[in-house]
Design an enzyme around this catalytic site. Structure first.
Site, PDB file in Angstrom:
ATOM      1  CG  HIS A   8      -0.212  -0.128   2.776  1.00 43.60           C
ATOM      2  ND1 HIS A   8       0.702   0.953   2.724  1.00 43.60           N
ATOM      3  CD2 HIS A   8       0.044  -0.952   3.347  1.00 43.60           C
ATOM      4  CE1 HIS A   8       1.670   0.783   4.292  1.00 43.60           C
ATOM      5  NE2 HIS A   8       0.663  -0.193   4.212  1.00 43.60           N
ATOM      6  NE  ARG A  59      -2.253  -0.384   7.096  1.00 44.94           N
ATOM      7  CZ  ARG A  59      -2.327  -0.704   7.963  1.00 44.94           C
ATOM      8  NH1 ARG A  59      -3.782  -0.580   8.411  1.00 44.94           N
ATOM      9  NH2 ARG A  59      -2.115  -2.120   8.527  1.00 44.94           N
ATOM     10  CD  GLU A  86       2.302  -5.231   8.257  1.00 48.77           C
ATOM     11  OE1 GLU A  86       2.820  -6.425   8.223  1.00 48.77           O
ATOM     12  OE2 GLU A  86       2.790  -4.199   7.975  1.00 48.77           O
ATOM     13  CG  HIS A 176      -0.580  -4.865   5.100  1.00 52.17           C
ATOM     14  ND1 HIS A 176      -1.153  -3.822   5.291  1.00 52.17           N
ATOM     15  CD2 HIS A 176      -2.013  -5.262   4.349  1.00 52.17           C
ATOM     16  CE1 HIS A 176      -2.337  -3.541   4.647  1.00 52.17           C
ATOM     17  NE2 HIS A 176      -2.997  -4.446   4.923  1.00 52.17           N
TER      18      HIS A 176
END
Length: 222
Positions: A8, A59, A86, A176
Site C-alpha cells: 500500500h 490502506r 499486515e 502490506h
C-alpha cells in the site's frame, strides 16, 4: 504467468511512525498519489490486470482501487481477504516505534520487526470489528511472528492465486510490508535468517514472471 505485488501507499501510521498491524488506518495524500503513480507505471508497461487481491484493511483496499483505476482495470474482480492483512503486532499496535526502542532497546525492536520467528508481546484482547465476524476465532492471533504470518498467507497463494495464474491471468496482490515479505520469502526461497534483507517499499509494483513449473523467470520493479 505474471504476478504483480504491491505494498500500500504511505499510510497515516507510516507518517507518524507507529505500529499498525491490524489497526485500520487510512492513506495519506502522499500515499494516494503514490498508488496512482504505481497504476500509471503498470499501464505504461503494457500489463493488463485481470484480477486483484487485497487485505480487508482500507490502506490496502484504497491502494488497489487507485492502482486499478490508473491501470484502466477498475472493472476487474477484487478479492478482499484477511489473509493479506499486515502482520499482527500484538501489544505494540498503536505505539510509537522510537518510544518502544527507548523502552526495550534497538536490538529487541529489530528482532520484533525483522526476525522470522520472533513474536511480539501479545495483546490481551483484540478489539476487532464485523469484518472478522465470520472468521473462526481460533484463526485470529493476538500477535504474530513473520513465520506465523507466512502460514496464513500461503493458503491464499496456493488455493486462489495459483489457479488464476494457471488460467493465464495477470494477478495483482496488494498487501502490506510483512504479508508481502512472507510471500516473497516463499517465492524466492530466501533462508529464514536472511528475511531481514527483504525490502518492500510503499507503492512500488514488483513484477514476477513464472514458467509452467512456477519457477521465477524474471523479477522487475516497475
Amino acid at each position: 504467468m505474471k504476478l504483480i505485488l504491491i505494498r500500500h501507499g504511505e499510510s497515516e501510521a507510516n507518517f507518524a511512525n507507529y505500529w499498525t498491524g491490524w489497526l485500520d488506518v487510512d492513506l495519506t495524500d502522499k500515499g494516494s498519489q503514490q498508488a496512482r503513480e504505481a497504476g500509471k507505471r503498470i499501464k505504461n508497461s503494457g500489463l493488463m490486470i485481470d484480477c486483484a487481491f487485497e487485505s480487508v484493511l482500507k490502506r490496502s483496499i484504497k491502494t488497489a482501487e487507485l492502482v486499478l483505476e490508473e491501470a484502466k482495470a477498475i472493472f476487474v474482480p477484487e478479492v478482499k481477504t484477511w489473509r493479506l492483512n499486515e502482520r499482527h503486532y500484538g501489544d505494540l499496535i498503536g505505539k510509537n516505534k522510537d518510544e518502544m526502542a527507548e523502552r526495550f532497546g534497538k536490538d529487541q525492536i529489530k528482532k520484533w520487526r525483522r526476525d522470522f520467528n520472533e513474536v511480539p508481546p501479545l495483546i490481551k484482547k483484540n478489539q476487532l470489528d464485523r469484518r472478522y465476524k465470520n472468521l473462526d476465532p481460533r484463526l485470529i492471533p493476538r500477535g504474530e511472528s513473520l513465520s506465523m504470518t507466512s502460514k496464513r498467507v500461503l493458503p491464499l497463494w496456493q488455493d486462489q492465486v495459483i489457479p488464476r495464474l494457471k488460467n493465464g491471468e495477470t494477478v495483482l496482490v496488494c498487501g502490506h510490508g510483512n504479508s508481502l515479505r512472507a510471500l516473497i520469502q516463499y517465492l524466492e526461497e530466501i533462508p529464514e535468517n536472511c528475511v531481514d534483507e527483504i525490502q518492500v517499499p510503499n507503492a512500488t509494483p514488483i513484477l514476477y514472471s513464472f514458467d509452467s513449473n512456477f519457477t521465477i523467470k524474471n523479477k522487475t520493479e516497475l
